[in-house]
Motif scaffolding. Structure first.
Motif, PDB file in Angstrom:
ATOM      1  N   LEU A  22       0.603  -1.000  -0.361  1.00 19.75           N
ATOM      2  CA  LEU A  22       0.060  -0.324  -0.040  1.00 19.75           C
ATOM      3  C   LEU A  22       1.275   1.432  -0.531  1.00 19.75           C
ATOM      4  CD1 LEU A  22      -3.038  -1.116   3.105  1.00 19.75           C
ATOM      5  CD2 LEU A  22      -3.037  -0.736   0.233  1.00 19.75           C
ATOM      6  N   LEU A  23       1.819   1.481   1.066  1.00 19.66           N
ATOM      7  CA  LEU A  23       2.946   2.083   1.519  1.00 19.66           C
ATOM      8  C   LEU A  23       3.485   2.410  -0.268  1.00 19.66           C
ATOM      9  CD1 LEU A  23       4.490   1.454   4.517  1.00 19.66           C
ATOM     10  CD2 LEU A  23       2.984   3.639   3.906  1.00 19.66           C
ATOM     11  N   VAL A  43      -5.644   4.020  -4.630  1.00 20.40           N
ATOM     12  CA  VAL A  43      -3.744   3.441  -4.037  1.00 20.40           C
ATOM     13  C   VAL A  43      -4.445   2.265  -3.913  1.00 20.40           C
ATOM     14  CG1 VAL A  43      -2.607   3.811  -1.498  1.00 20.40           C
ATOM     15  CG2 VAL A  43      -2.910   5.732  -2.530  1.00 20.40           C
ATOM     16  N   ALA A  44      -5.411   1.934  -2.979  1.00 18.08           N
ATOM     17  CA  ALA A  44      -5.769   0.168  -3.204  1.00 18.08           C
ATOM     18  C   ALA A  44      -5.939  -0.561  -4.262  1.00 18.08           C
ATOM     19  CB  ALA A  44      -7.176   0.308  -1.958  1.00 18.08           C
ATOM     20  N   LYS A  45      -6.859  -0.296  -5.376  1.00 14.39           N
ATOM     21  CA  LYS A  45      -6.434  -0.711  -6.582  1.00 14.39           C
ATOM     22  C   LYS A  45      -4.927  -1.201  -7.043  1.00 14.39           C
ATOM     23  CE  LYS A  45      -8.124  -0.808 -11.183  1.00 14.39           C
ATOM     24  NZ  LYS A  45      -9.277   0.356 -12.583  1.00 14.39           N
ATOM     25  N   ARG A  46      -4.188  -0.001  -7.123  1.00 15.96           N
ATOM     26  CA  ARG A  46      -2.650  -0.069  -7.779  1.00 15.96           C
ATOM     27  C   ARG A  46      -1.959  -1.412  -6.624  1.00 15.96           C
ATOM     28  NH1 ARG A  46       1.003   4.162 -10.483  1.00 15.96           N
ATOM     29  NH2 ARG A  46      -0.597   4.242 -11.476  1.00 15.96           N
ATOM     30  N   ALA A  47      -2.269  -1.130  -5.903  1.00 16.49           N
ATOM     31  CA  ALA A  47      -1.630  -2.883  -4.157  1.00 16.49           C
ATOM     32  C   ALA A  47      -2.489  -3.670  -4.501  1.00 16.49           C
ATOM     33  CB  ALA A  47      -2.132  -2.010  -3.130  1.00 16.49           C
ATOM     34  N   SER A  50      -8.599  -4.448  -1.579  1.00 20.05           N
ATOM     35  CA  SER A  50      -9.755  -3.960  -1.839  1.00 20.05           C
ATOM     36  C   SER A  50      -9.837  -2.258  -0.907  1.00 20.05           C
ATOM     37  CB  SER A  50     -10.917  -4.365  -0.682  1.00 20.05           C
ATOM     38  OG  SER A  50     -10.815  -4.545   0.388  1.00 20.05           O
ATOM     39  N   LYS A  51     -10.221  -1.504  -0.814  1.00 17.76           N
ATOM     40  CA  LYS A  51     -10.578  -0.231  -0.299  1.00 17.76           C
ATOM     41  C   LYS A  51     -10.810  -0.814   1.226  1.00 17.76           C
ATOM     42  CE  LYS A  51     -12.381   4.414   0.508  1.00 17.76           C
ATOM     43  NZ  LYS A  51     -13.276   5.781  -0.594  1.00 17.76           N
ATOM     44  N   GLY A  52     -11.344  -1.374   1.369  1.00 13.59           N
ATOM     45  CA  GLY A  52     -11.169  -1.806   3.214  1.00 13.59           C
ATOM     46  C   GLY A  52     -10.535  -2.313   3.792  1.00 13.59           C
ATOM     47  N   THR A  53      -9.261  -3.181   3.268  1.00 11.86           N
ATOM     48  CA  THR A  53      -8.607  -3.234   3.320  1.00 11.86           C
ATOM     49  C   THR A  53      -7.427  -2.377   3.886  1.00 11.86           C
ATOM     50  OG1 THR A  53      -8.508  -5.599   2.261  1.00 11.86           O
ATOM     51  CG2 THR A  53      -6.314  -5.584   2.994  1.00 11.86           C
TER      52      THR A  53
END
Length: 216
Positions: A22-23, A43-47, A50-53
């Motif tokens: 994520l970072l 950011v979540a998608k690139r990592a 999920s956004k929740g994660t």
């Protein structure tokens, strides 16, 4: 015969790997788009989560940005402080070591784009600018001043205005990183960054070293 089914996937991302992923994704997007235009869902998608994660690790975008800085920029400050504290040679060699070390740890990585982001968006996000000032700029400025104080005390640099010279030494390296992510010779591939640093250090040191002792 064991006919039980194991539904666990053959490959599963380690949970302790997710914050670093994520970072890394956040750093890339902050540098590409700036702070305001970076969305947490992107950011979540690139990592690949999920956004929740993402929210399991970072409560909001501001905390994510602070974590990026602490993960990428602050360690470079730590390393510079350690170099200055433990170096026993001539201060001219220490200055070369610190400046080249900063470029290797920061300038040659994507983290070099953070300073451009902070400079561009400080007015709209004063809390983040204040955070960067306290955790990066203030520490880097103090480390440089300590290095100059050491050099003057040892008679290796001539007496100078340390506060002013600290900014003089920092500014070209910051400009080099800004050029890398903006218009300028570095972004256009017309500038050899290590050669630029060598030339800058040569110019600075010839102005800082005391004159040779007069011949009898």
């Amino acid at each position: 015969m064991d006919c039980s089914f194991n539904m666990k996937p053959r490959w599963e991302r380690r949970k302790d790997a997710r914050p670093q992923e994520l970072l890394a994704a956040a750093l890339d997007l902050f540098v590409e788009r700036g702070f305001a235009s970076t969305r947490l869902e992107d950011v979540a998608k690139r990592a690949g989560v999920s956004k929740g994660t993402l929210y399991l690790y970072f409560t909001n975008k501001e905390e994510l940005f602070k974590a990026v800085v602490r993960n990428t920029v602050v360690p470079a400050i730590d390393a510079a402080e350690e170099d200055i504290a433990g170096f026993e040679g001539h201060s001219a060699d220490l200055l070369r070591r610190v400046v080249h070390g900063w470029w290797e740890r920061m300038g040659m990585t994507n983290a070099s784009g953070i300073i451009k982001l902070v400079m561009a968006e400080a007015g709209n996000f004063p809390d983040l600018a204040r955070f960067y000032q306290e955790e990066v700029i203030a520490r880097g400025t103090r480390a440089t001043a300590v290095m100059l104080e050491r050099a003057i005390e040892r008679g290796e640099f001539r007496p100078i205005d340390i506060n002013v010279m600290t900014q003089v030494l920092i500014a070209p390296v910051l400009m080099l990183m800004t050029w890398k992510h903006s218009v300028g010779p570095c972004a256009q591939g017309q500038l050899d960054a290590p050669a630029f640093i060598d030339s800058f250090l040569d110019m600075a040191l010839h102005g800082l070293l005391p004159p040779p002792a007069a011949q009898p």
